[in-house]
Design a protein around this motif. Sequence first.
Motif, PDB file in Angstrom:
ATOM      1  N   ILE A 140       0.894  -1.245   0.132  1.00 37.00           N
ATOM      2  CA  ILE A 140       0.057  -0.138  -0.106  1.00 37.00           C
ATOM      3  C   ILE A 140       0.800   1.259  -0.075  1.00 37.00           C
ATOM      4  N   TYR A 141       0.639   2.077  -0.993  1.00 31.77           N
ATOM      5  CA  TYR A 141       1.266   3.644  -1.070  1.00 31.77           C
ATOM      6  C   TYR A 141       0.593   4.462  -0.636  1.00 31.77           C
ATOM      7  N   LEU A 142       0.336   5.141   0.670  1.00 34.03           N
ATOM      8  CA  LEU A 142      -0.302   6.180   1.154  1.00 34.03           C
ATOM      9  C   LEU A 142       0.072   7.474   0.653  1.00 34.03           C
ATOM     10  N   CYS A 143      -0.562   8.438   0.353  1.00 33.52           N
ATOM     11  CA  CYS A 143      -0.277   9.552  -0.104  1.00 33.52           C
ATOM     12  C   CYS A 143      -0.949  10.784   0.278  1.00 33.52           C
ATOM     13  N   PHE A 144      -0.322  11.717   1.176  1.00 40.52           N
ATOM     14  CA  PHE A 144      -1.056  12.702   1.830  1.00 40.52           C
ATOM     15  C   PHE A 144      -0.728  14.129   1.247  1.00 40.52           C
ATOM     16  N   LEU A 145      -1.657  15.257   1.259  1.00 43.62           N
ATOM     17  CA  LEU A 145      -1.318  16.426   0.908  1.00 43.62           C
ATOM     18  C   LEU A 145      -1.079  17.139   2.271  1.00 43.62           C
ATOM     19  N   ALA A 146       0.297  17.507   2.135  1.00 45.98           N
ATOM     20  CA  ALA A 146       0.994  18.158   3.140  1.00 45.98           C
ATOM     21  C   ALA A 146       0.858  19.651   3.223  1.00 45.98           C
ATOM     22  N   GLU A 147       0.204  20.389   4.022  1.00 48.28           N
ATOM     23  CA  GLU A 147      -0.029  21.716   4.188  1.00 48.28           C
ATOM     24  C   GLU A 147       0.262  22.168   5.395  1.00 48.28           C
ATOM     25  N   ASP A 148       0.206  21.601   6.592  1.00 47.02           N
ATOM     26  CA  ASP A 148       0.389  22.022   7.998  1.00 47.02           C
ATOM     27  C   ASP A 148       1.497  21.207   8.597  1.00 47.02           C
ATOM     28  N   ALA A 165       5.186   6.134   3.733  1.00 44.94           N
ATOM     29  CA  ALA A 165       3.984   6.877   3.091  1.00 44.94           C
ATOM     30  C   ALA A 165       4.966   8.068   2.157  1.00 44.94           C
ATOM     31  N   ALA A 166       4.092   8.703   1.374  1.00 47.83           N
ATOM     32  CA  ALA A 166       4.580   9.797   0.669  1.00 47.83           C
ATOM     33  C   ALA A 166       3.884  11.072   0.956  1.00 47.83           C
ATOM     34  N   PHE A 167       4.557  12.090   1.164  1.00 51.31           N
ATOM     35  CA  PHE A 167       3.942  13.575   1.621  1.00 51.31           C
ATOM     36  C   PHE A 167       4.085  14.426   0.377  1.00 51.31           C
ATOM     37  N   TYR A 168       3.139  14.908  -0.228  1.00 48.48           N
ATOM     38  CA  TYR A 168       3.013  15.831  -1.197  1.00 48.48           C
ATOM     39  C   TYR A 168       2.911  17.224  -0.654  1.00 48.48           C
ATOM     40  N   PHE A 169       3.921  18.215  -0.754  1.00 45.92           N
ATOM     41  CA  PHE A 169       3.820  19.565  -0.222  1.00 45.92           C
ATOM     42  C   PHE A 169       3.592  20.374  -1.368  1.00 45.92           C
ATOM     43  N   THR A 170       2.788  21.492  -0.803  1.00 37.85           N
ATOM     44  CA  THR A 170       2.462  22.843  -1.611  1.00 37.85           C
ATOM     45  C   THR A 170       3.696  23.705  -1.547  1.00 37.85           C
ATOM     46  N   GLU A 171       3.736  24.626  -2.229  1.00 39.85           N
ATOM     47  CA  GLU A 171       4.908  25.739  -2.348  1.00 39.85           C
ATOM     48  C   GLU A 171       5.026  26.425  -0.953  1.00 39.85           C
ATOM     49  N   GLU A 172       3.724  26.672  -0.539  1.00 41.88           N
ATOM     50  CA  GLU A 172       3.557  27.286   0.733  1.00 41.88           C
ATOM     51  C   GLU A 172       4.202  26.396   1.838  1.00 41.88           C
ATOM     52  N   ALA A 173       3.873  25.181   1.817  1.00 41.93           N
ATOM     53  CA  ALA A 173       4.197  24.153   2.992  1.00 41.93           C
ATOM     54  C   ALA A 173       5.723  24.050   3.090  1.00 41.93           C
ATOM     55  N   LEU A 174       6.319  23.820   1.841  1.00 43.48           N
ATOM     56  CA  LEU A 174       7.761  23.573   1.876  1.00 43.48           C
ATOM     57  C   LEU A 174       8.420  24.759   2.539  1.00 43.48           C
ATOM     58  N   ALA A 175       7.847  25.967   2.515  1.00 48.06           N
ATOM     59  CA  ALA A 175       8.708  27.024   3.300  1.00 48.06           C
ATOM     60  C   ALA A 175       8.583  27.052   4.581  1.00 48.06           C
ATOM     61  N   ARG A 176       7.530  26.343   5.211  1.00 46.70           N
ATOM     62  CA  ARG A 176       7.310  26.144   6.448  1.00 46.70           C
ATOM     63  C   ARG A 176       7.419  24.969   7.372  1.00 46.70           C
ATOM     64  N   CYS A 177       7.831  23.615   6.491  1.00 51.06           N
ATOM     65  CA  CYS A 177       7.895  22.441   6.949  1.00 51.06           C
ATOM     66  C   CYS A 177       9.416  21.896   6.840  1.00 51.06           C
ATOM     67  N   GLY A 178      10.294  22.785   7.194  1.00 46.98           N
ATOM     68  CA  GLY A 178      12.056  22.175   7.103  1.00 46.98           C
ATOM     69  C   GLY A 178      12.302  21.098   7.845  1.00 46.98           C
ATOM     70  N   ASP A 179      11.721  20.953   9.051  1.00 43.94           N
ATOM     71  CA  ASP A 179      11.833  19.809  10.080  1.00 43.94           C
ATOM     72  C   ASP A 179      11.546  18.412   9.534  1.00 43.94           C
ATOM     73  N   GLN A 180      10.228  18.925   8.982  1.00 44.91           N
ATOM     74  CA  GLN A 180       9.414  17.424   8.389  1.00 44.91           C
ATOM     75  C   GLN A 180      10.155  17.113   7.108  1.00 44.91           C
TER      76      GLN A 180
END
Length: 367
Positions: free
Chosen positions: A199-207, A225-240
């Motif tokens: 199973i390949y779970l894919c999430f939309l990462a925003e927060d 799993a896979a976490f797909y980031f929006t451009e805004e989320a990339l800027a605030r999710c460095g640790d993740q």
Amino acid sequence: MKKRFAAMVLAVAMLLSLCPAAMAEDLVYFTAVDERVLDLNDSTMPFWFGGYLYVAATVFRESGVGYSYNIVSQTLVLYDSSHSLVYDVSTGSGTDGQGDVYDHVCVTRGGVTFVAASPVASYFGRTYSNTRVNHGYLIRVKSSSAVLPDSMFTETATYQMETKYQQYQKNTTAVQTPDRDPTGTETTDPAENIAGKSIYLCFLAEDANTVSEWLDAMENRSGHAAFYFTEEALARCGDQLRRLAASGGAIGLVPSSGDHPTEQLDRMNKTLFAAAGVKTRLVYAAGADISTLQSAGYCPLTPGIDRSKYGLTTSGEASSLLKQIHSRRSAMSVWLGSGVTIGALRTFLSSASAEEDRLLSMTEIAS
């Protein structure tokens, strides 16, 4: 030589006649060291990461490179008489024998540590090749003991690869069934329900906080799993992002709707590289021109199940989703979107674990 090759081709034909033909075929990566094809399985399957093809570190052990893994210190060392690479498996970072930072991280997936094939091969005086073959690609690492050139080895290894592929297919049947209503109202022959799914779970990462909770839940179940980031989320999710890069979770990009998605994706990859030292070709772009993205070198996600419209917020929805996944015969990718509560996710993961399902990171082949 011609007689031996003809006999080998006949043997392959006989082997195929004894095995049920798959209605659909998944491309795979075979690995070989010198003149030997290694076993083919999901746990050690090579994958693309950060622009490099990664292979299990044990491939280099098979090639005669020294290999030492310390489970207490979480340290992997690859070495020969004059070179060494020391990896901190917990962070993915590596140093060479002089203590300088090595450019390429290691990645751990399902307890298996992977390293970048081409640069590590070059570092230890090996050569590396990637050849298109039947069913996928052949990744070969050659030491000074190798005799056959790649072109001849690809021909003579046909029987080895076919045998290993047929065994692999017995464990992961590649028959895709039609899509079904995700409400769980479909009728399915119980005999067709297959446990032990990939199973390949894919999430939309925003927060950032939500992504951290999802990662905690996945790691508690030893899942990926896979976490797909929006451009805004990339800027605030460095640790993740750094956590995903070190643990072997897949990172994807979600461009906003526009006329030039590839320009935005290139910009997003620069942000990702600055944050975590990796780049990605995984993309989720609903409504975008798939062929344009593929021509630009990206791998758009085409999920087997799109759950984003329904969400995953209750135990009942978690149970319904798992039943839907088990009604399919093949490995299944699931686009969950962002409407996933931590309680429902834990319920799903617990049930999937009970069914001995494998929760895997998305790869460029599976996308």
